[in-house]
Design an enzyme around this catalytic site. Structure first.
Site, short mmCIF file in Angstrom:
data_model
loop_
_atom_site.label_atom_id
_atom_site.label_comp_id
_atom_site.label_asym_id
_atom_site.label_seq_id
_atom_site.Cartn_x
_atom_site.Cartn_y
_atom_site.Cartn_z
N ASN A 85 19.94 -33.16 73.49
CA ASN A 85 19.39 -34.44 73.10
C ASN A 85 20.31 -35.12 72.06
O ASN A 85 21.29 -34.54 71.61
CB ASN A 85 17.97 -34.28 72.57
N HIS A 115 32.70 -19.98 56.09
CA HIS A 115 33.76 -20.20 55.12
C HIS A 115 33.82 -19.03 54.14
O HIS A 115 32.84 -18.33 53.93
CB HIS A 115 33.55 -21.53 54.40
N GLY A 142 13.93 -29.95 67.72
CA GLY A 142 14.71 -30.90 66.95
C GLY A 142 14.99 -30.45 65.53
O GLY A 142 14.14 -29.89 64.85
N THR A 165 18.94 -17.38 61.43
CA THR A 165 19.95 -16.61 60.69
C THR A 165 20.27 -15.28 61.34
O THR A 165 21.23 -14.62 60.95
CB THR A 165 19.48 -16.35 59.25
N LYS A 166 19.41 -14.86 62.32
CA LYS A 166 19.65 -13.58 62.99
C LYS A 166 19.20 -13.70 64.44
O LYS A 166 18.52 -14.66 64.82
CB LYS A 166 18.95 -12.44 62.27
N ARG A 180 11.40 -16.99 61.59
CA ARG A 180 10.69 -15.70 61.71
C ARG A 180 9.87 -15.69 63.00
O ARG A 180 9.33 -16.72 63.42
CB ARG A 180 9.75 -15.52 60.51
#
Length: 185
Positions: A85, A115, A142, A165-166, A180
């Site tokens: 989208n 980084h 979104g 994050t995982k 989660r």
């Protein structure tokens, strides 16, 4: 013989993004993205011609709404029927693979670059690229952000605004920051 910065990037090693070859590749991508983002929809079709030619894989039925951004393009591999989208950003310093029929809501961001933690090395442009893999029939709501090195399993859902994050197991729903598990489909 020493590796080029591109070779280091492709190998998942620390590399400097401040490099003439990489800048040349980003310049090529910017031109393709500009064409895609500014071409009249009736002329552009599902994907602007230059962007379609730049991507690693994009079957004819893939739709990428405008605006869209990626630094390289050649590391993006999209399965049949993928839908991105408006406002999606894929920072493809590593391979990004999306399975068939995966859909991204507006403003979804996928990051492959990490980084350096050392500020001196960050000033030198040092980063490492980690691939992102998204399975088939995945829905990413979104504004969600997918971080480097993450894999999202088939038929999973990532709630709007989540920060992944995982890894996400197949057929699960995750929400929040950090994302989660909330349910199994």
């Amino acid at each position: 013989m020493a590796k080029t910065e591109r070779e280091k990037m492709e190998a998942g090693e620390w590399y400097s993004c401040i490099d003439p070859e990489l800048e040349s590749l980003r310049t090529r991508a910017r031109a393709a993205i500009h064409e895609h983002n500014t071409m009249a929809p009736g002329r552009r079709g599902n994907i602007g011609p230059a962007l379609a030619g730049l991507l690693g894989a994009a079957p004819a039925d893939v739709v990428i709404e405008t605006p869209f951004h990626c630094p390289y393009g050649f590391n993006i591999f999209l399965g049949a029927g993928v839908f991105l989208n408006a406002g999606c950003i894929i920072l493809d310093t590593a391979k990004v693979r999306m399975g068939a029929r995966t859909m991204l809501g507006p403003g979804v961001q996928i990051y492959c670059a990490e980084h350096h933690l050392d500020p001196v090395k960050r000033r030198e442009g040092l980063e490492v690229a980690r691939p992102v893999t998204i399975g088939e029939d995945v829905w990413i709501g979104g504004g969600a952000i997918v971080l480097p090195g993450v894999a999202i399993g088939d038929r999973s859902i990532v709630g709007a605004g989540s920060v992944v994050t995982k890894d996400v197991a197949p057929e699960t729903t995750v929400v929040g920051n950090p994302a989660r598990y909330v349910s199994r489909q």
